[in-house]
Scaffold this motif. Structure first.
Motif, PDB file in Angstrom:
ATOM      1  N   PRO A  10      18.259  -4.091  -2.191  1.00  0.00           N
ATOM      2  CA  PRO A  10      17.882  -4.429  -3.516  1.00  0.00           C
ATOM      3  C   PRO A  10      16.650  -3.649  -4.049  1.00  0.00           C
ATOM      4  O   PRO A  10      16.525  -2.987  -5.013  1.00  0.00           O
ATOM      5  CB  PRO A  10      17.536  -5.845  -3.708  1.00  0.00           C
ATOM      6  CG  PRO A  10      18.251  -6.529  -2.553  1.00  0.00           C
ATOM      7  CD  PRO A  10      18.233  -5.313  -1.417  1.00  0.00           C
ATOM      8  N   LEU A  11      15.434  -3.514  -3.406  1.00  0.00           N
ATOM      9  CA  LEU A  11      14.365  -2.756  -3.438  1.00  0.00           C
ATOM     10  C   LEU A  11      14.696  -1.202  -3.646  1.00  0.00           C
ATOM     11  O   LEU A  11      14.114  -0.609  -4.444  1.00  0.00           O
ATOM     12  CB  LEU A  11      13.250  -2.767  -2.426  1.00  0.00           C
ATOM     13  CG  LEU A  11      12.342  -4.304  -2.670  1.00  0.00           C
ATOM     14  CD1 LEU A  11      11.405  -4.341  -1.503  1.00  0.00           C
ATOM     15  CD2 LEU A  11      11.577  -4.296  -4.066  1.00  0.00           C
TER      16      LEU A  11
ATOM     17  N   TYR B 173       0.942  -1.108  -0.008  1.00  0.00           N
ATOM     18  CA  TYR B 173       0.077  -0.131   0.109  1.00  0.00           C
ATOM     19  C   TYR B 173       0.808   1.207   0.246  1.00  0.00           C
ATOM     20  O   TYR B 173       2.024   1.405   0.943  1.00  0.00           O
ATOM     21  CB  TYR B 173      -0.799  -0.138   1.156  1.00  0.00           C
ATOM     22  CG  TYR B 173      -1.755   1.297   1.626  1.00  0.00           C
ATOM     23  CD1 TYR B 173      -2.434   1.868   0.229  1.00  0.00           C
ATOM     24  CD2 TYR B 173      -1.763   1.574   2.880  1.00  0.00           C
ATOM     25  CE1 TYR B 173      -3.072   2.930   0.716  1.00  0.00           C
ATOM     26  CE2 TYR B 173      -2.661   2.671   2.951  1.00  0.00           C
ATOM     27  CZ  TYR B 173      -3.283   3.380   1.844  1.00  0.00           C
ATOM     28  OH  TYR B 173      -4.114   4.648   2.162  1.00  0.00           O
ATOM     29  N   LEU B 174       0.600   2.280  -0.710  1.00  0.00           N
ATOM     30  CA  LEU B 174       1.061   3.552  -0.806  1.00  0.00           C
ATOM     31  C   LEU B 174       0.079   4.559  -0.480  1.00  0.00           C
ATOM     32  O   LEU B 174      -0.858   4.771  -1.522  1.00  0.00           O
ATOM     33  CB  LEU B 174       1.840   3.844  -2.208  1.00  0.00           C
ATOM     34  CG  LEU B 174       2.554   5.161  -2.339  1.00  0.00           C
ATOM     35  CD1 LEU B 174       3.771   5.490  -1.176  1.00  0.00           C
ATOM     36  CD2 LEU B 174       3.117   5.224  -3.790  1.00  0.00           C
TER      37      LEU B 174
ATOM     38  N   PHE C 224       7.031   3.906  -2.422  1.00  0.00           N
ATOM     39  CA  PHE C 224       6.895   2.657  -3.453  1.00  0.00           C
ATOM     40  C   PHE C 224       7.570   1.551  -3.185  1.00  0.00           C
ATOM     41  O   PHE C 224       6.972   0.400  -3.223  1.00  0.00           O
ATOM     42  CB  PHE C 224       6.981   3.293  -4.967  1.00  0.00           C
ATOM     43  CG  PHE C 224       6.539   2.346  -5.909  1.00  0.00           C
ATOM     44  CD1 PHE C 224       5.484   1.618  -6.061  1.00  0.00           C
ATOM     45  CD2 PHE C 224       7.428   2.176  -7.059  1.00  0.00           C
ATOM     46  CE1 PHE C 224       5.023   0.785  -7.053  1.00  0.00           C
ATOM     47  CE2 PHE C 224       7.342   0.941  -8.004  1.00  0.00           C
ATOM     48  CZ  PHE C 224       6.022   0.622  -7.888  1.00  0.00           C
ATOM     49  N   ALA C 225       9.010   1.685  -2.762  1.00  0.00           N
ATOM     50  CA  ALA C 225       9.679   0.556  -2.426  1.00  0.00           C
ATOM     51  C   ALA C 225       9.133  -0.110  -1.027  1.00  0.00           C
ATOM     52  O   ALA C 225       9.240  -1.323  -1.133  1.00  0.00           O
ATOM     53  CB  ALA C 225      11.202   1.067  -2.040  1.00  0.00           C
TER      54      ALA C 225
ATOM     55  N   VAL D 244      14.134   1.164  -6.941  1.00  0.00           N
ATOM     56  CA  VAL D 244      13.528   2.692  -7.400  1.00  0.00           C
ATOM     57  C   VAL D 244      14.507   3.717  -7.261  1.00  0.00           C
ATOM     58  O   VAL D 244      14.006   4.796  -7.549  1.00  0.00           O
ATOM     59  CB  VAL D 244      12.513   2.953  -6.109  1.00  0.00           C
ATOM     60  CG1 VAL D 244      11.356   1.769  -6.095  1.00  0.00           C
ATOM     61  CG2 VAL D 244      13.249   2.869  -4.695  1.00  0.00           C
ATOM     62  N   GLY D 245      15.658   3.310  -7.473  1.00  0.00           N
ATOM     63  CA  GLY D 245      16.564   4.293  -7.756  1.00  0.00           C
ATOM     64  C   GLY D 245      17.081   5.043  -6.555  1.00  0.00           C
ATOM     65  O   GLY D 245      17.433   6.314  -6.800  1.00  0.00           O
ATOM     66  N   LEU D 246      17.105   4.378  -5.589  1.00  0.00           N
ATOM     67  CA  LEU D 246      17.420   5.283  -4.327  1.00  0.00           C
ATOM     68  C   LEU D 246      18.676   4.805  -3.503  1.00  0.00           C
ATOM     69  O   LEU D 246      19.082   4.783  -2.247  1.00  0.00           O
ATOM     70  CB  LEU D 246      16.292   5.219  -3.285  1.00  0.00           C
ATOM     71  CG  LEU D 246      15.345   6.154  -3.286  1.00  0.00           C
ATOM     72  CD1 LEU D 246      14.080   6.125  -2.444  1.00  0.00           C
ATOM     73  CD2 LEU D 246      15.571   7.674  -3.391  1.00  0.00           C
ATOM     74  N   ALA D 247      19.406   3.848  -4.305  1.00  0.00           N
ATOM     75  CA  ALA D 247      20.528   3.173  -3.655  1.00  0.00           C
ATOM     76  C   ALA D 247      21.475   4.170  -3.096  1.00  0.00           C
ATOM     77  O   ALA D 247      21.810   3.634  -2.101  1.00  0.00           O
ATOM     78  CB  ALA D 247      21.300   2.302  -4.878  1.00  0.00           C
TER      79      ALA D 247
END
Lengths: 305, 275
Positions: free
Chosen positions: A116-117, A83-84, A144-145, A121-124
């Motif tokens: 990894p999640l 859920y977001l 979202f992650a 979503v590009g937050l590494a």
């Protein structure tokens, strides 16, 4: 036995005299990407909360994955749900990774999946930074992650692209498509029609607590029978003769603007109008037929109600 | 509504987060330091007004500490707890938490236990350190009294934390929650005793006050005071108020039970209202 992912029958939610949700029926099939469209205050978020068991319905029956939204059985369903929420502010004092780990523990998800999640979503790079310093888009990505923890089978995404830039929106839908290929069902809401139009399998239009229409974009167009828009480029001074020629046509309306004209006509008169226009080749230089967009469909339904 | 089994893992995850948040942001450390410093200052300089400096014995020290704790601990507990639920609600994270496989009951109990852990830890560490530093001057009886004082301070904190959680559940926004929390502190800690004293003076001339002890039980701060005051004769004489309490109602077990009730009841109402 295979269940529909979401089944809602006659759902009603009253807040005092306000009918936030007013008799909604909705079925979302397993594996479907389903869009819920409506203005702010149309009842989308209330419907989301009812489906998640956060608000008890005043009346009606709601089943998620075949289970009624209450009791211990639904607790099991919750483990398969992501859920977001619409406006989410997560804990500023924690890092993105710590927040992921907190929710992973609550969801009984693998702690090793958190990083990894975040990469997905590009937050590494920001994983170990405090959320306090995150931009609006980064917070939305983190949200979202978080929804993807525990490999959910069913995603509830309330205005998921809020605050994302165009690049982020593209990446989001790319990820959503990958998930659907793995059999994940997703219900997402939006008030930005152009964005959602080409990206969902089916969609529902919601207004003042009611479902106005439901189906694929093509089905919605069909159902509403919006007029086609003929855009004509005219020879100089040919406006008069066009108007004369169309005067006898029952269902066409003409709008003249210098050397161009818009002729709106019902779908069933399309061929007849084409025939007539081809006989006017001295007046009409060029011709384009525009299908009504989802935007028109949406406005059409809004006006009709 | 079907009955739902309680699971302990989500409770411990929530409690753990609340506790470690308070450790990380040094809340626990700050409160512990405040308690240690106050306890030592009161122990050595509490009699400065009477022209004496130095340790004066445990009973007098506890009496002074009680006056301090009765203001400080409820305030700290209320500030610690008022935000617990309403803060999550305002952030939007409450909906997310409740969409997870966790019940409202588990969330609330987890919040309480985590915050209670942080408050207990700082209370025990703060006053405990002071106790250790004083211990070379103290006999077994004095240490026993001091331990009793620490325990009662702990219970007082829990009671006001429980009240704070109730406020947090009931309030519609954080502003209101903080207002109500401060208002409750003001009333229970400052105003209530003045009202009781006024009642006592009035009653002396007009009506009997057999229900008076009950009024003392209706305020956890008063229970705390009586718990500590009735331990020692020397201290008892300092407080005229306590003499109106019949012996049966002054037993530590009665008072202790009442205190536990003050912890359980607001929390119970909070659980009920949070549904």
């Amino acid at each position: 036995m295979a269940y529909n992912a979401i089944e809602i029958q006659g759902a009603v939610k009253h807040f005092g005299p306000t009918r936030a949700v007013d008799g909604v029926d909705l079925t979302v099939r397993t594996g479907e990407l389903f869009g819920l469209i409506g203005h702010n205050g149309a009842g989308k978020t209330t419907l989301f909360k009812m489906m998640l068991g956060l608000l008890p319905p005043t009346r009606g029956d709601i089943r998620i994955d075949g289970q009624p939204v209450r009791g211990d059985a639904f607790r099991e369903v919750r483990r398969r749900i992501g859920y977001l929420p619409e406006s989410l502010a997560l804990y500023d004092n924690l890092s993105g990774l710590e927040i992921m780990q907190f929710f992973a523990r609550l969801k009984n998800a693998d702690l090793a999946s958190c990083l990894p999640l975040l990469e997905k979503v590009g937050l590494a790079d920001a994983a170990r930074r405090r959320v306090r310093g995150y931009s609006k888009g980064m917070r939305q990505r983190l949200g979202f992650a978080q929804a993807l923890l525990g490999s959910p089978r069913l995603l509830f995404l309330d205005e998921p692209t809020n605050g994302l830039d165009p690049q982020g929106i593209r990446e989001f839908y790319q990820l959503l498509r990958e998930l659907r290929e793995q059999g994940v069902t997703a219900l997402l809401s939006s008030h930005i029609l152009a964005e959602i139009q080409l990206r969902v399998d089916r969609l529902a239009l919601m207004k003042t607590g009611k479902m106005q229409a439901l189906g694929t974009v093509a089905e919605l167009r069909e159902a509403l029978n919006l007029p086609l828009d003929f855009q004509l480029t005219l020879a100089p001074g040919a406006g008069e003769s066009l108007q004369r020629a169309l005067a006898g046509q029952p269902a066409a309306s003409v709008q003249l603007d210098k050397d161009t004209a818009h002729v709106r006509c019902p779908r069933e008169h399309k061929m007849a109008l084409l025939h007539l226009l081809t006989n006017l080749e001295d007046s009409v230089v060029d011709l384009q037929i525009r299908e009504p967009s989802l935007e028109d469909v949406f406005l059409g339904y809004s006006d009709a109600a | 509504m079907k009955k739902i089994a309680i699971e302990f893992k989500p409770i411990s995850v929530i409690a753990g987060k609340e506790f470690w948040d308070r450790i990380r942001n040094r809340w626990v450390l700050a409160v512990a330091v405040i308690f240690t410093v106050f306890a030592l200052v009161i122990a050595y300089f509490g009699a400065a007004q009477q022209g004496a400096v130095g340790f004066r014995g445990m009973d007098v020290t506890i009496a002074s500490l009680v006056s301090l704790v009765i203001y400080l601990v409820p305030l700290i507990a209320l500030i610690l707890g008022y935000d617990a639920i309403v803060g999550e609600r305002e952030r939007g994270s409450l909906e997310l938490l409740l969409s997870l496989p966790i019940t409202r009951f588990e969330l609330l109990i987890g919040k309480f236990l985590g915050l209670a852990g942080a408050l207990s830890f700082s209370t025990l560490a703060g006053f405990g350190l002071a106790g250790v530093l004083l211990s070379y001057q103290l006999g077994a009886t004095a240490l026993y009294h001091y331990a009793g004082f620490m325990l009662s301070a702990l219970l007082l904190g829990m009671a006001f934390l429980s009240i704070a959680i109730l406020v947090s559940v009931m309030a519609s926004d954080r502003m209101r929650a903080s207002g109500v929390a401060i208002g409750l502190w003001f009333f229970l800690v400052l105003v209530y005793d003045l009202l009781l004293l006024g009642l006592l003076v009035l009653a002396e001339k007009r009506f009997s006050l057999s229900f008076f002890p009950v009024l003392l039980y209706l305020n956890p701060a008063d229970i705390f005071r009586i718990l500590n005051v009735f331990g020692f004769k020397e201290v008892r004489d300092l407080y005229g108020l306590a003499t109106v309490l019949p012996a049966a109602l002054a037993s530590p077990w009665m008072l202790g039970s009442a205190m536990v009730l003050w912890i359980v009841a607001p929390l119970g109402v909070a659980v009920w209202r949070f549904k």
